[in-house]
Design a protein around this motif. Structure first.
Motif, short mmCIF file in Angstrom:
data_model
loop_
_atom_site.label_atom_id
_atom_site.label_comp_id
_atom_site.label_asym_id
_atom_site.label_seq_id
_atom_site.Cartn_x
_atom_site.Cartn_y
_atom_site.Cartn_z
N GLY A 40 12.90 5.42 7.81
CA GLY A 40 13.96 5.92 6.94
C GLY A 40 14.42 7.32 7.26
O GLY A 40 13.82 8.03 8.07
N SER A 41 15.50 7.70 6.60
CA SER A 41 16.10 9.01 6.85
C SER A 41 15.22 10.16 6.37
O SER A 41 15.38 11.29 6.82
N GLN A 42 14.30 9.87 5.48
CA GLN A 42 13.41 10.91 4.97
C GLN A 42 12.13 11.06 5.78
O GLN A 42 11.32 11.92 5.52
N GLY A 43 11.96 10.19 6.76
CA GLY A 43 10.77 10.27 7.60
C GLY A 43 9.50 9.92 6.87
O GLY A 43 8.42 10.43 7.19
N ASN A 44 9.60 9.03 5.89
CA ASN A 44 8.41 8.62 5.16
C ASN A 44 7.45 7.90 6.09
O ASN A 44 7.85 7.15 6.96
N ARG A 45 6.17 8.14 5.90
CA ARG A 45 5.17 7.49 6.74
C ARG A 45 5.05 6.01 6.39
O ARG A 45 5.18 5.62 5.24
N MET A 46 4.77 5.23 7.41
CA MET A 46 4.45 3.82 7.22
C MET A 46 2.93 3.72 7.28
O MET A 46 2.31 4.25 8.20
N LEU A 47 2.35 3.07 6.30
CA LEU A 47 0.91 2.89 6.26
C LEU A 47 0.59 1.44 6.60
O LEU A 47 1.34 0.53 6.25
N ARG A 48 -0.52 1.23 7.27
CA ARG A 48 -0.95 -0.11 7.66
C ARG A 48 -2.36 -0.35 7.15
O ARG A 48 -3.25 0.49 7.32
N CYS A 49 -2.54 -1.51 6.53
CA CYS A 49 -3.86 -1.89 6.03
C CYS A 49 -4.62 -2.59 7.16
O CYS A 49 -4.13 -3.57 7.72
N ARG A 50 -5.80 -2.10 7.48
CA ARG A 50 -6.63 -2.73 8.52
C ARG A 50 -7.18 -4.08 8.07
O ARG A 50 -7.48 -4.93 8.88
N SER A 51 -7.33 -4.25 6.77
CA SER A 51 -7.91 -5.50 6.25
C SER A 51 -6.97 -6.69 6.41
O SER A 51 -7.40 -7.78 6.74
N CYS A 52 -5.67 -6.45 6.16
CA CYS A 52 -4.74 -7.58 6.19
C CYS A 52 -3.57 -7.38 7.15
O CYS A 52 -2.81 -8.31 7.38
N GLY A 53 -3.41 -6.16 7.68
CA GLY A 53 -2.32 -5.89 8.62
C GLY A 53 -0.99 -5.58 7.96
O GLY A 53 0.00 -5.33 8.64
N TYR A 54 -0.94 -5.56 6.66
CA TYR A 54 0.31 -5.30 5.93
C TYR A 54 0.75 -3.86 6.13
O TYR A 54 -0.06 -2.94 6.07
N ARG A 55 2.05 -3.67 6.40
CA ARG A 55 2.63 -2.34 6.57
C ARG A 55 3.56 -2.05 5.41
O ARG A 55 4.30 -2.92 4.96
N PHE A 56 3.52 -0.83 4.92
CA PHE A 56 4.38 -0.45 3.82
C PHE A 56 4.64 1.05 3.84
O PHE A 56 3.87 1.82 4.40
N SER A 57 5.75 1.45 3.23
CA SER A 57 6.11 2.86 3.14
C SER A 57 5.20 3.57 2.15
O SER A 57 4.79 2.98 1.14
N GLU A 58 4.91 4.83 2.44
CA GLU A 58 4.07 5.61 1.53
C GLU A 58 4.73 5.79 0.16
O GLU A 58 4.05 6.13 -0.80
N THR A 59 6.04 5.56 0.07
CA THR A 59 6.72 5.72 -1.21
C THR A 59 6.86 4.40 -1.97
O THR A 59 7.39 4.38 -3.07
N ARG A 60 6.38 3.31 -1.38
CA ARG A 60 6.48 2.00 -2.04
C ARG A 60 5.78 2.07 -3.40
O ARG A 60 4.68 2.59 -3.53
N GLY A 61 6.45 1.55 -4.40
CA GLY A 61 5.88 1.56 -5.75
C GLY A 61 6.08 2.86 -6.48
O GLY A 61 5.54 3.05 -7.56
N THR A 62 6.86 3.78 -5.89
CA THR A 62 7.13 5.06 -6.55
C THR A 62 8.63 5.19 -6.82
O THR A 62 9.43 4.39 -6.32
N VAL A 63 8.99 6.21 -7.57
CA VAL A 63 10.40 6.48 -7.86
C VAL A 63 11.15 6.81 -6.57
O VAL A 63 12.34 6.56 -6.45
N LEU A 64 10.46 7.34 -5.58
CA LEU A 64 11.11 7.79 -4.35
C LEU A 64 11.34 6.66 -3.34
O LEU A 64 11.97 6.89 -2.32
N PHE A 65 10.88 5.45 -3.64
CA PHE A 65 11.07 4.33 -2.71
C PHE A 65 12.56 4.05 -2.54
O PHE A 65 13.29 3.94 -3.51
N ASN A 66 13.01 3.97 -1.31
CA ASN A 66 14.42 3.73 -0.93
C ASN A 66 15.35 4.86 -1.34
O ASN A 66 16.56 4.68 -1.35
#
Ligand SMILES: [Zn+2]
Length: 126
Positions: A40-66
């Motif tokens: 994204g334009s804000q340079g948010n980090r993408m986090l990856r779960c080693r247990s399941c491989g799922y990738r998501f933005s560090e802002t997912r589930g927050t007011v700042l998502f998207n």
């Protein structure tokens, strides 16, 4: 590209897997998350779960998502709103569009309601 994320690089213990099908879903501090890039334009980090491989933005589930505005600007908007400034006044003072202020207000209100319901639900009765 330099990350604009306000969060430190070694703070993955503060996050949890966002995949409801993962055995580590919602559990913090397991060491199962790694930073796998930015997004994204804000340079948010993408986090990856080693247990399941799922990738998501560090802002997912927050007011700042998207959110397309700068993190500091969004925090300023919410600070003004929490001090009782109206939507129009906040828009003028923070130089953020009226629509964006209204959207952040609505999203932060929903998050506050959920947090309130969870915290009050576990409060001991008198
Ligand atoms: Zn996972």
């Amino acid at each position: 590209m330099r990350s604009k994320s306000p969060l430190k690089k070694d703070d993955t213990h503060l996050f949890c897997c966002q995949n409801p099908d993962c055995s580590d879903y919602g559990k913090r501090g397991l060491g199962n998350l790694t930073v796998s890039g930015t997004s994204g334009s804000q340079g948010n980090r993408m986090l990856r779960c080693r247990s399941c491989g799922y990738r998501f933005s560090e802002t997912r589930g927050t007011v700042l998502f998207n959110s397309k505005i700068d993190h500091d600007q969004a925090v300023s908007v919410m600070a003004h709103l929490s001090e009782g400034c109206g939507i129009r006044k906040t828009s003028r003072l923070t130089e953020v569009s009226l629509g964006t202020v209204a959207r952040l207000s609505k999203k932060s209100g929903k998050h506050a309601q959920v947090a309130h319901d969870e915290l009050v639900g576990f409060s001991p009765s008198d």
